[in-house]
Design an enzyme around this catalytic site. Structure first.
Site, PDB file in Angstrom:
ATOM      1  N   ASP A 224      21.709  18.826  -6.749  1.00 51.40           N
ATOM      2  CA  ASP A 224      22.682  19.761  -7.305  1.00 51.40           C
ATOM      3  C   ASP A 224      22.709  19.650  -8.836  1.00 51.40           C
ATOM      4  OD1 ASP A 224      24.813  21.683  -6.611  1.00 51.40           O
ATOM      5  OD2 ASP A 224      26.109  20.235  -7.630  1.00 51.40           O
ATOM      6  N   LYS A 228      21.706  22.434 -11.912  1.00 53.59           N
ATOM      7  CA  LYS A 228      22.511  22.718 -13.112  1.00 53.59           C
ATOM      8  C   LYS A 228      21.683  22.506 -14.375  1.00 53.59           C
ATOM      9  CE  LYS A 228      26.817  21.495 -10.807  1.00 53.59           C
ATOM     10  NZ  LYS A 228      27.814  20.457 -10.571  1.00 53.59           N
TER      11      LYS A 228
HETATM   12  N1  LIG Z   1      33.750  23.517  -4.553  1.00 56.54           N
HETATM   13  C1  LIG Z   1      33.601  23.431  -5.875  1.00 56.54           C
HETATM   14  O1  LIG Z   1      34.358  22.752  -6.588  1.00 56.54           O
HETATM   15  C2  LIG Z   1      32.508  24.222  -6.547  1.00 56.54           C
HETATM   16  C3  LIG Z   1      32.410  24.190  -7.967  1.00 56.54           C
HETATM   17  C4  LIG Z   1      31.428  24.965  -8.605  1.00 56.54           C
HETATM   18  C5  LIG Z   1      30.556  25.722  -7.833  1.00 56.54           C
HETATM   19  N2  LIG Z   1      30.648  25.692  -6.459  1.00 56.54           N
HETATM   20  C6  LIG Z   1      29.707  26.513  -5.706  1.00 56.54           C
HETATM   21  O2  LIG Z   1      30.442  27.551  -5.076  1.00 56.54           O
HETATM   22  C7  LIG Z   1      29.811  27.927  -3.872  1.00 56.54           C
HETATM   23  C8  LIG Z   1      30.803  27.851  -2.735  1.00 56.54           C
HETATM   24  O3  LIG Z   1      31.275  26.516  -2.641  1.00 56.54           O
HETATM   25  P1  LIG Z   1      32.462  26.141  -1.616  1.00 56.54           P
HETATM   26  O4  LIG Z   1      32.848  24.764  -1.981  1.00 56.54           O
HETATM   27  O5  LIG Z   1      33.480  27.232  -1.591  1.00 56.54           O
HETATM   28  O6  LIG Z   1      31.651  26.139  -0.226  1.00 56.54           O
HETATM   29  P2  LIG Z   1      32.251  26.311   1.245  1.00 56.54           P
HETATM   30  O7  LIG Z   1      33.662  25.875   1.307  1.00 56.54           O
HETATM   31  O8  LIG Z   1      31.245  25.705   2.161  1.00 56.54           O
HETATM   32  O9  LIG Z   1      32.258  27.904   1.475  1.00 56.54           O
HETATM   33  C9  LIG Z   1      31.086  28.661   1.578  1.00 56.54           C
HETATM   34  C10 LIG Z   1      31.454  30.019   2.101  1.00 56.54           C
HETATM   35  O10 LIG Z   1      30.276  30.828   2.101  1.00 56.54           O
HETATM   36  C11 LIG Z   1      30.260  31.546   3.329  1.00 56.54           C
HETATM   37  N3  LIG Z   1      28.910  32.037   3.589  1.00 56.54           N
HETATM   38  C12 LIG Z   1      27.781  31.354   3.853  1.00 56.54           C
HETATM   39  N4  LIG Z   1      26.752  32.212   4.042  1.00 56.54           N
HETATM   40  C13 LIG Z   1      27.269  33.459   3.888  1.00 56.54           C
HETATM   41  C14 LIG Z   1      26.711  34.777   3.970  1.00 56.54           C
HETATM   42  N5  LIG Z   1      25.434  34.988   4.259  1.00 56.54           N
HETATM   43  N6  LIG Z   1      27.547  35.833   3.759  1.00 56.54           N
HETATM   44  C15 LIG Z   1      28.860  35.644   3.473  1.00 56.54           C
HETATM   45  N7  LIG Z   1      29.432  34.439   3.386  1.00 56.54           N
HETATM   46  C16 LIG Z   1      28.641  33.359   3.599  1.00 56.54           C
HETATM   47  C17 LIG Z   1      30.772  30.541   4.340  1.00 56.54           C
HETATM   48  O11 LIG Z   1      31.110  31.202   5.537  1.00 56.54           O
HETATM   49  P3  LIG Z   1      31.705  30.393   6.824  1.00 56.54           P
HETATM   50  O12 LIG Z   1      33.138  30.152   6.469  1.00 56.54           O
HETATM   51  O13 LIG Z   1      31.539  31.365   7.924  1.00 56.54           O
HETATM   52  O14 LIG Z   1      30.872  29.167   6.939  1.00 56.54           O
HETATM   53  C18 LIG Z   1      31.968  30.004   3.550  1.00 56.54           C
HETATM   54  O15 LIG Z   1      33.066  30.882   3.673  1.00 56.54           O
HETATM   55  C19 LIG Z   1      28.609  26.985  -3.705  1.00 56.54           C
HETATM   56  O16 LIG Z   1      27.455  27.599  -4.189  1.00 56.54           O
HETATM   57  C20 LIG Z   1      28.993  25.790  -4.583  1.00 56.54           C
HETATM   58  O17 LIG Z   1      27.866  25.084  -5.064  1.00 56.54           O
HETATM   59  C21 LIG Z   1      31.606  24.986  -5.826  1.00 56.54           C
END
Ligand SMILES: NC(=O)c1ccc[n+]([C@@H]2O[C@H](COP(=O)([O-])OP(=O)(O)OC[C@H]3O[C@@H](n4cnc5c(N)ncnc54)[C@H](OP(=O)(O)O)[C@@H]3O)[C@@H](O)[C@H]2O)c1
Length: 359
Positions: A224, A228
């Site tokens: 990851d 970045k």
């Molecule tokens: N968490 C952080 O602090 C943070 C910070 C910076 C960047 N990010 C980035 O932000 C993104 C999301 O992170 P997160 O922590 O929110 O992850 P998460 O909680 O695992 O949520 C991912 C979401 O994406 C959905 N998804 C997966 N494939 C999809 C598709 N084909 N079409 C529509 N929706 C889809 C999942 O659906 P389901 O609910 O059905 O599984 C889930 O709702 C990632 O790329 C991560 O690297 C996160």
């Protein structure tokens, strides 16, 4: 329904100045973004579609439901990107925005296509810009033809790193070196690790607090952070492919192929090697920090290193990220950006900020 949300749906006179938004992903970040939509700061946004991996919604009444995220888990239409795009393209606004709050590589590779269709893309996903160099180039090609790409959330969870880097470059400044701690979870782990508790115990605590991914190997592998670093390097003008980044994983070979449950059962295997490295570093008055580094020749490295106690990374707290940019004009002292580099609220705010910056 809140007043803000109701206004967003029923006031046709405002439609032309609105940003119509499709939200992909209603997980941790997408869920926080949905909460932000219900605040006055997001009054110019109109949600016209939302989806998780299995279901989606384009019905305005359902989109306005505060329980949308929960309801999408069991209700809604089956996933169909074409229908979401149609909802965006027929909604009557000039600004059409697709927000990618997933980690889906399949969706990320579609970003150039969406830009070519006249949409803007705002993303928390690093999968495209931090992925294959060919995909990065496809993105640059699409952007040269139009559309805007909001990527503030991809690095530092919205800390103003990419914007600063691009601004310096636009002014003719050139990146000579970049060094920092780009992972909130690895920052927390090594800010805490002082040899008094086994590393595995700290890792379990970090996972329980939600600082790591459910499978912490996603953090410990350094992949990851490498994504970045690639995003930053490419924005600084270094056309690096993933192979150009030397990544030293913290996951021993023996633990790489296990399923997540078996890995979590064997975390103690991490303890002895890290305790030895910590003791060696401490004997020299140093500490261990997980650093990403890029030099002026484009040499990019990610891994655990020893730093002296006076090093800026040695003074970090909590889940802070650190980005030290040495440039032709910030040469004697680097320009340093530091702060919380993870978390749903700040990441969702970065997405909103990128939408609002579209004007
Ligand atoms: N968490 C952080 O602090 C943070 C910070 C910076 C960047 N990010 C980035 O932000 C993104 C999301 O992170 P997160 O922590 O929110 O992850 P998460 O909680 O695992 O949520 C991912 C979401 O994406 C959905 N998804 C997966 N494939 C999809 C598709 N084909 N079409 C529509 N929706 C889809 C999942 O659906 P389901 O609910 O059905 O599984 C889930 O709702 C990632 O790329 C991560 O690297 C996160």
């Amino acid at each position: 329904m809140s007043a803000v949300l109701a206004e967003r749906i029923v006031a046709p006179s405002r439609i032309a100045s609105c940003h119509a938004v499709v939200l992909l992903g209603t997980g941790v970040v997408g869920g926080a973004f949905l909460k932000l939509l219900d605040t006055p700061a997001a009054a110019s946004l109109r949600l016209v579609g939302a989806a998780n991996s299995r279901r989606q919604q384009v019905n305005p009444a359902h989109l306005a439901d505060r329980g949308l995220r929960e309801r999408l888990k069991s209700e809604g239409d089956v996933r169909d990107d074409a229908r979401l795009l149609a909802a965006l393209e027929t909604c009557g606004t000039t600004s059409r925005v697709i927000i990618d709050a997933t980690a889906s590589v399949g969706l990320a590779t579609r970003h150039p296509e969406w830009l070519a269709r006249g949409c803007h893309v705002v993303t928390a996903s690093k999968a495209l810009a931090g992925g294959d160099l060919a995909d990065w180039r496809a993105l640059q090609g699409a952007l040269a033809r139009g559309g805007r790409y909001g990527d503030s959330a991809t690095v530092g969870a919205g800390l103003p790193v990419l914007a600063t880097l691009r601004r310096l470059r636009a002014c003719g400044d050139r990146l000579l070196a970049l060094e920092g701690v780009f992972s909130g979870s690895l920052s927390w782990l090594f800010n805490r690790y002082d040899g008094t508790r086994p590393f595995s115990a700290l890792l379990r605590e970090a996972r329980a607090c939600g600082y790591t991914e459910p499978d912490p190997r996603a953090d410990l592998s350094g992949e990851d952070v490498a994504r970045k670093l690639l995003i930053l390097a490419r924005n600084a003008g270094f056309a690096l492919d993933r192979d150009a980044v030397e990544v030293t994983s913290l996951v021993p070979e023996a633990l790489r192929a296990l399923d997540a449950g078996a890995f979590l059962d064997r975390l103690e295997i991490l303890d002895a090697p890290l305790a030895a490295r910590h003791a060696e570093a401490a004997a020299r008055g140093h500490v261990l920090r997980h650093l990403a580094r890029l030099d002026r020749h484009g040499r990019a490295r990610v891994g655990l290193v020893e730093v002296p106690a006076g090093h800026p990374a040695a003074r970090l707290r909590g889940t802070d990220n650190l980005f030290a940019l040495t440039t032709t004009r910030y040469r004697a002292q680097p320009l340093v950006i530091q702060g919380p580099g993870a978390g749903p609220e700040v990441t969702a705010q970065a997405l909103l900020g990128d939408v609002l910056a579209l004007g």
